[in-house]
Design an enzyme around this catalytic site. Structure first.
Site, PDB file in Angstrom:
ATOM      1  N   ARG A   9      12.293 -38.587  22.395  1.00  0.00           N
ATOM      2  CA  ARG A   9      12.160 -39.943  21.871  1.00  0.00           C
ATOM      3  C   ARG A   9      11.418 -39.892  20.534  1.00  0.00           C
ATOM      4  O   ARG A   9      10.439 -39.159  20.396  1.00  0.00           O
ATOM      5  CB  ARG A   9      11.356 -40.831  22.835  1.00  0.00           C
ATOM      6  CG  ARG A   9      12.096 -41.272  24.083  1.00  0.00           C
ATOM      7  CD  ARG A   9      13.231 -42.264  23.776  1.00  0.00           C
ATOM      8  NE  ARG A   9      13.943 -42.698  24.963  1.00  0.00           N
ATOM      9  CZ  ARG A   9      15.040 -42.124  25.471  1.00  0.00           C
ATOM     10  NH1 ARG A   9      15.572 -41.068  24.873  1.00  0.00           N
ATOM     11  NH2 ARG A   9      15.627 -42.612  26.547  1.00  0.00           N
ATOM     12  N   HIS A  53      21.336 -39.689  18.230  1.00  0.00           N
ATOM     13  CA  HIS A  53      20.908 -39.894  19.616  1.00  0.00           C
ATOM     14  C   HIS A  53      22.076 -39.708  20.606  1.00  0.00           C
ATOM     15  O   HIS A  53      22.533 -40.656  21.246  1.00  0.00           O
ATOM     16  CB  HIS A  53      20.270 -41.281  19.802  1.00  0.00           C
ATOM     17  CG  HIS A  53      19.480 -41.364  21.080  1.00  0.00           C
ATOM     18  ND1 HIS A  53      18.361 -42.163  21.218  1.00  0.00           N
ATOM     19  CD2 HIS A  53      19.628 -40.745  22.278  1.00  0.00           C
ATOM     20  CE1 HIS A  53      17.878 -42.027  22.447  1.00  0.00           C
ATOM     21  NE2 HIS A  53      18.631 -41.174  23.106  1.00  0.00           N
TER      22      HIS A  53
HETATM   23  P1  NDP Z   1      11.713 -35.795  33.707  1.00  0.00           P
HETATM   24  O1  NDP Z   1      11.032 -37.055  34.075  1.00  0.00           O
HETATM   25  O2  NDP Z   1      12.551 -35.095  34.730  1.00  0.00           O
HETATM   26  O3  NDP Z   1      10.641 -34.727  33.185  1.00  0.00           O
HETATM   27  C1  NDP Z   1       9.617 -35.040  32.310  1.00  0.00           C
HETATM   28  C2  NDP Z   1       8.789 -33.791  32.017  1.00  0.00           C
HETATM   29  O4  NDP Z   1       7.773 -34.138  31.066  1.00  0.00           O
HETATM   30  C3  NDP Z   1       8.075 -33.261  33.259  1.00  0.00           C
HETATM   31  O5  NDP Z   1       7.981 -31.855  33.212  1.00  0.00           O
HETATM   32  C4  NDP Z   1       6.689 -33.892  33.104  1.00  0.00           C
HETATM   33  O6  NDP Z   1       5.638 -33.188  33.728  1.00  0.00           O
HETATM   34  C5  NDP Z   1       6.503 -33.839  31.601  1.00  0.00           C
HETATM   35  N1  NDP Z   1       5.489 -34.811  31.196  1.00  0.00           N
HETATM   36  C6  NDP Z   1       5.495 -36.149  31.347  1.00  0.00           C
HETATM   37  N2  NDP Z   1       4.367 -36.697  30.859  1.00  0.00           N
HETATM   38  C7  NDP Z   1       3.623 -35.660  30.406  1.00  0.00           C
HETATM   39  C8  NDP Z   1       2.351 -35.564  29.782  1.00  0.00           C
HETATM   40  N3  NDP Z   1       1.608 -36.651  29.564  1.00  0.00           N
HETATM   41  N4  NDP Z   1       1.902 -34.347  29.445  1.00  0.00           N
HETATM   42  C9  NDP Z   1       2.627 -33.239  29.695  1.00  0.00           C
HETATM   43  N5  NDP Z   1       3.863 -33.249  30.262  1.00  0.00           N
HETATM   44  C10 NDP Z   1       4.336 -34.456  30.608  1.00  0.00           C
HETATM   45  O7  NDP Z   1      12.575 -36.104  32.407  1.00  0.00           O
HETATM   46  P2  NDP Z   1      13.990 -35.489  31.945  1.00  0.00           P
HETATM   47  O8  NDP Z   1      13.843 -34.014  31.817  1.00  0.00           O
HETATM   48  O9  NDP Z   1      15.089 -36.001  32.790  1.00  0.00           O
HETATM   49  O10 NDP Z   1      14.157 -36.177  30.511  1.00  0.00           O
HETATM   50  C11 NDP Z   1      13.184 -36.017  29.479  1.00  0.00           C
HETATM   51  C12 NDP Z   1      13.428 -37.053  28.397  1.00  0.00           C
HETATM   52  O11 NDP Z   1      14.571 -36.718  27.621  1.00  0.00           O
HETATM   53  C13 NDP Z   1      13.754 -38.463  28.898  1.00  0.00           C
HETATM   54  O12 NDP Z   1      12.584 -39.147  29.285  1.00  0.00           O
HETATM   55  C14 NDP Z   1      14.437 -39.095  27.704  1.00  0.00           C
HETATM   56  O13 NDP Z   1      13.488 -39.753  26.902  1.00  0.00           O
HETATM   57  C15 NDP Z   1      14.995 -37.899  26.931  1.00  0.00           C
HETATM   58  N6  NDP Z   1      16.469 -37.925  26.892  1.00  0.00           N
HETATM   59  C16 NDP Z   1      17.095 -37.874  25.667  1.00  0.00           C
HETATM   60  C17 NDP Z   1      18.466 -37.874  25.588  1.00  0.00           C
HETATM   61  C18 NDP Z   1      19.164 -37.749  24.275  1.00  0.00           C
HETATM   62  O14 NDP Z   1      20.374 -37.866  24.226  1.00  0.00           O
HETATM   63  N7  NDP Z   1      18.471 -37.478  23.197  1.00  0.00           N
HETATM   64  C19 NDP Z   1      19.305 -37.944  26.792  1.00  0.00           C
HETATM   65  C20 NDP Z   1      18.558 -37.976  28.026  1.00  0.00           C
HETATM   66  C21 NDP Z   1      17.181 -37.976  28.052  1.00  0.00           C
HETATM   67  P3  NDP Z   1       5.622 -32.967  35.326  1.00  0.00           P
HETATM   68  O15 NDP Z   1       6.608 -31.851  35.563  1.00  0.00           O
HETATM   69  O16 NDP Z   1       4.237 -32.564  35.614  1.00  0.00           O
HETATM   70  O17 NDP Z   1       6.033 -34.288  35.937  1.00  0.00           O
END
Ligand code: NDP
Length: 314
Positions: free
Chosen positions: A229, A277
């Site tokens: 994002r 995007h």
């Molecule tokens: P998930 O919710 O499965 O995973 C999020 C990861 O980020 C987890 O490992 C989580 O840690 C970590 N995380 C969250 N908050 C923190 C923090 N404060 N500090 C450190 N690590 C953190 O998300 P996805 O993998 O499914 O997707 C990730 C993002 O990709 C989406 O939220 C979306 O914004 C973006 N996206 C972009 C697309 C595009 O086309 N550009 C398409 C689809 C998604 P933990 O393992 O401990 O929970």
């Protein structure tokens, strides 16, 4: 008159309604799937599947039992004021979507690791600009965010032989990936990486996490890839550090403002690749099964899978 499962209402300006309707009805022939512009009886609507619907959308449906976010990122959804408090929200976490994202990340990382932006610029000058390639294990890639998408991408990168670091909130284990967790380890991870890939969700904790000070922790000349994002990053600081050369090159799929305004200086930077995007999208044929399973669970009074934690923001 609704069917036995009731009605699912659909809203998206990006996704094709008929394709989703057919994919869902192939799984659940008893489900009525209606576009939001054609709903007749809002009280029959039990399920909403939506991407960025207009404000007030959810308030119109008094008998909603499930909200399906038509994508992996829920930041836009959880920020809304019209969400019914007790209705579970799920998101799409589909293996095909992860594979599509991993493909984009692999492309971006290989492009930087093999100096392709440098050769593209040399080609425009008609210059045979030999630069000796580095072996993959001489390049360190940090994947920030090890969720459904990040973990798949990290796995693919280590398979290519890159020295791969991962960073998440809670400790994770991925074979071949050196995993770190928690804020206190972030700067050390950034300081080791030749290529940094952002795959974090946008939450109150991650918003503007990559401000100028943190971006300066990147190694001089490092490449920066953001497929998560735009609001995770101070875009003006990123632009300035790309201009100064502290950040060597970037692949950006997401921005503070989308579409990226025509006058934005990033457009004109030869070492920046901009895509609109689309690093990954929800794929109806493979996601419909998990959505259908969740609808059946909710219809049976059970909690759905892939539920997001509203208080955590992802
Ligand atoms: P998930 O919710 O499965 O995973 C999020 C990861 O980020 C987890 O490992 C989580 O840690 C970590 N995380 C969250 N908050 C923190 C923090 N404060 N500090 C450190 N690590 C953190 O998300 P996805 O993998 O499914 O997707 C990730 C993002 O990709 C989406 O939220 C979306 O914004 C973006 N996206 C972009 C697309 C595009 O086309 N550009 C398409 C689809 C998604 P933990 O393992 O401990 O929970």
């Amino acid at each position: 008159m609704g069917t036995s499962l009731g009605t699912l209402v659909f809203y998206s300006d990006f996704d094709d309604f008929d394709t989703w309707k057919h994919a869902l009805q192939a799984q659940l022939p008893d489900l009525e799937v209606v576009h939001s512009s054609a709903v007749e009886r809002l009280q029959d609507v039990h399920y909403a599947m939506a991407w960025k619907p207009p404000e007030g959308f959810f308030r119109q449906m008094p008998n909603l039992r499930l909200i399906v976010n038509l994508g992996a990122g829920v930041d836009a959804l959880v920020a809304r004021k019209d969400l019914p408090p007790d209705v579970p929200i799920t998101r799409i976490t589909d293996p095909q979507m992860s594979r599509m994202m991993a493909g984009y990340v692999l492309f971006a990382v290989l492009r930087h690791a093999r100096d392709i932006p440098y050769f593209e610029q040399a080609q425009r000058r008609g210059a045979w600009a030999y630069r000796h390639p580095r072996a993959p294990d001489e390049t360190t890639v940090a994947v920030l965010g090890l969720g459904q998408l990040g973990a798949t991408a990290a796995h693919e990168l280590q398979r290519q032989g890159f020295r791969t670091l991962g960073w998440s909130r809670s400790p994770r284990q991925i074979e071949g990936v050196a995993c770190f967790s928690g804020m206190e380890t972030l700067d050390a991870v950034l300081g080791q990486a030749d290529i940094v890939v952002l795959m974090l969700p946008l939450t109150p904790q991650t918003q503007n996490l990559f401000d100028r000070t943190r971006l300066e922790r990147l190694r001089p000349g490092a490449a920066f890839v953001n497929v998560a994002r735009g609001a995770l990053v101070d875009q003006a600081a990123l632009t300035a550090l790309l201009q100064s050369g502290h950040i060597g090159s970037a692949t950006l799929d997401v921005f503070e403002r989308e579409p990226l305004p025509a006058a934005d200086p990033l457009w004109g930077m030869p070492h920046v690749l901009i895509t609109p995007h689309l690093a990954s999208v929800a794929i109806p044929s493979s996601s419909a099964r998990q959505i259908a399973a969740n609808i059946l669970r909710v219809a049976a009074g059970e909690p759905p899978d892939n539920r997001i934690d509203r208080s955590r923001g992802y």
